[in-house]
Each structure stands twice: as C-alpha cells, then as structure tokens.
Write an enzyme that holds these catalytic residues in place. Sequence first.
Site, PDB file in Angstrom:
ATOM      1  N   LYS A  49       0.843  -1.204   0.000  1.00 29.09           N
ATOM      2  CA  LYS A  49       0.000   0.000   0.000  1.00 29.09           C
ATOM      3  C   LYS A  49       0.871   1.244   0.000  1.00 29.09           C
ATOM      4  O   LYS A  49       0.570   2.230  -0.682  1.00 29.09           O
ATOM      5  CB  LYS A  49      -0.933  -0.015   1.222  1.00 29.09           C
ATOM      6  N   GLN A  93      -4.568  -1.511   9.371  1.00 29.08           N
ATOM      7  CA  GLN A  93      -4.500  -2.844   8.777  1.00 29.08           C
ATOM      8  C   GLN A  93      -5.108  -3.888   9.722  1.00 29.08           C
ATOM      9  O   GLN A  93      -4.802  -3.922  10.912  1.00 29.08           O
ATOM     10  CB  GLN A  93      -3.041  -3.206   8.454  1.00 29.08           C
ATOM     11  N   ASP A 116     -11.204   2.683   3.875  1.00 29.79           N
ATOM     12  CA  ASP A 116     -11.537   1.261   3.737  1.00 29.79           C
ATOM     13  C   ASP A 116     -13.049   1.047   3.597  1.00 29.79           C
ATOM     14  O   ASP A 116     -13.493  -0.043   3.235  1.00 29.79           O
ATOM     15  CB  ASP A 116     -11.090   0.491   4.992  1.00 29.79           C
TER      16      ASP A 116
HETATM   17  N1  GUN Z   1      -6.908  -6.867   5.948  1.00 37.34           N
HETATM   18  C1  GUN Z   1      -7.286  -7.626   4.892  1.00 37.34           C
HETATM   19  N2  GUN Z   1      -7.870  -6.849   3.964  1.00 37.34           N
HETATM   20  C2  GUN Z   1      -7.870  -5.599   4.437  1.00 37.34           C
HETATM   21  C3  GUN Z   1      -8.334  -4.361   3.930  1.00 37.34           C
HETATM   22  O1  GUN Z   1      -8.899  -4.234   2.838  1.00 37.34           O
HETATM   23  N3  GUN Z   1      -8.150  -3.281   4.731  1.00 37.34           N
HETATM   24  C4  GUN Z   1      -7.561  -3.364   5.949  1.00 37.34           C
HETATM   25  N4  GUN Z   1      -7.440  -2.260   6.672  1.00 37.34           N
HETATM   26  N5  GUN Z   1      -7.119  -4.508   6.442  1.00 37.34           N
HETATM   27  C5  GUN Z   1      -7.271  -5.604   5.685  1.00 37.34           C
END
Ligand code: GUN
Length: 280
Positions: A49, A93, A116
């Site tokens: 990311k 995350q 998100d």
């Molecule tokens: N863990 C697995 N997928 C995601 C996601 O799309 N966003 C976040 N913040 N954590 C994750």
Amino acid sequence: MAIRMDGKAMAEKLRGQIREEAAALPRRPVLAVVLVGEDPASQVYVRNKEKDCVECGIQSQGYRLPAETTEQQLLDLIGTLNESAQVDGILVQLPLPKHISEKKIIHAIRPDKDVDAFHPFNVGKIVTGEDGFLPCTPAGIMELLKEYRIDIAGKECVVVGRSNIVGKPMALLLLREHGTVTICHSKTADLRAETLRADILVSAVGKRGTITGDMVKEGAVVIDVAMNRDEQGKLCGDCLYDEAAAKASYITPVPGGVGPMTRLILMKNTLRAARAHLEK
Ligand code: GUN
C-alpha cells in the site's frame, strides 16, 4: 477456454489517471497507514500500500506499533489522525492483535477519513445506495466487470463468503447493479447447487479448492478473491484455476486479478478524501 481478466494491467492503466488527478490538487493527498504487531502477511500488504502511494503521488504516513500496544493507545492515535488537517485517509490494517477490539477501532475512525469503508456509517450508505466510499475489494471487482463489459442486470450472481470486508458488500454492489444475488457460506446446504446457477460467481472464502470445475456453469464469469498458498507455497485462489477456466467465459487469475484492483481503489478513495477535505 476463458478470457483471463487482467487486473494488473487495468490497475496500471488507472494508476496513471490517479497520479495525474493527485498532481492537479493544491497539495498531495495523505494516507495514514497503521500497522499493529508483526503479522507477516499484514506487513506485506502494508508495504504494498505504501508503494502504491509513492506510485500515485500520494504521501503515506506509516505508523508501526508494537503488538503490545493497548487499545487505548491505538484509539489515541486515531483521535490524533482524525483531528489532523494534514491527514486525508486513515487505514488500520486488519487483523489487529486479539486484545484490541476491531469494532471499537473501526468505529473510532472518522467516516470522512475511512478509506476502507468499514465504518457502519459508510456501510449504511452502501446499503441504501448513497454516494460514499466504496470498500476496496468489491469496488475493484465492479470496475473489472465494467472494463470487460460484463452485464450484471438480471444475472444470477452468487457470492461465496459473507465477510464484512468482501462477501457482504460485494453482494450489495451487485444488487445495486440489478443482479439477482445469493450469498453462500459455511452453512449453505448444497454449495454446488448454488454455484452452478451462477452467471457471475465470486468466491471469497480463503480455501483452495472451494470452487472446482464441476461447480462452474458453462460460460460463467468467475471472480476469485482469495489469496491462498498451495502445497508448494505458490499463491493461489479459491478456484482450481484450470478446471474453472475450462468452463468459464471470463476468470480472474491469482495473483494478478482482483488484488491489484483492490489496491488501486484504496488510492482512489484517498484521492477522493483529499478532494473533499480541500473543498471544505
Ligand atoms: N486486511 C485484509 N484486507 C484488508 C483491507 O482491505 N483493509 C484493511 N485495513 N485490512 C485488511
């Protein structure tokens, strides 16, 4: 033989657009990326990311916190990021260490920084069809379907998996485009009977072999969301690819299908958050 839906190529194409749009703003968009603990998969996701941010001209602010971080400490950090005029988007995350309530943390993120789209406020907007942030994976899939000109209206759409992150919002976005939607899960009585009806089949379970060739209708569009490892440690999805591809009209590979589009939508949401903040 199915057409392979190239999410990687599409994400690369769209990345250029985001970079241009971000460069046209009076300041760079800023994404705060918070990782608690040392989960190896999460570390990879977060690194990716941050790399995406660089490529899109978005500034990432990384916060790496030890696994012992208390819930209150994390809430305090989110409070600071919520208040900061410099921060447009906040990404925490998941999964978080067991002693921290994910629900509490998600609720604490200001909805206008919730890139998100996990906050109930944003989830509610998806339910009612209002304009708001869209969750990254389902929104990425919708863009892929659009790119390949796959009609959804009136189609039988079967989503396997009912997570808050993928399965449930995926079903809602397909419904929004007038699909006839079924959600399957671990208690579904006859999974094969359901998947065999699917014109559009989305699997988001996280178990290799969930979808075998005999579960795919001839000509179906197969979207594989999972990121599993096979016995050799190679990345793979839920579908047994060759078997499913022999029946499908279109199919997403793993890797290189849904994943790159998911990452791109996060960038898009951050750009959107920055625009909204700059307009205030
Ligand atoms: N863990 C697995 N997928 C995601 C996601 O799309 N966003 C976040 N913040 N954590 C994750």
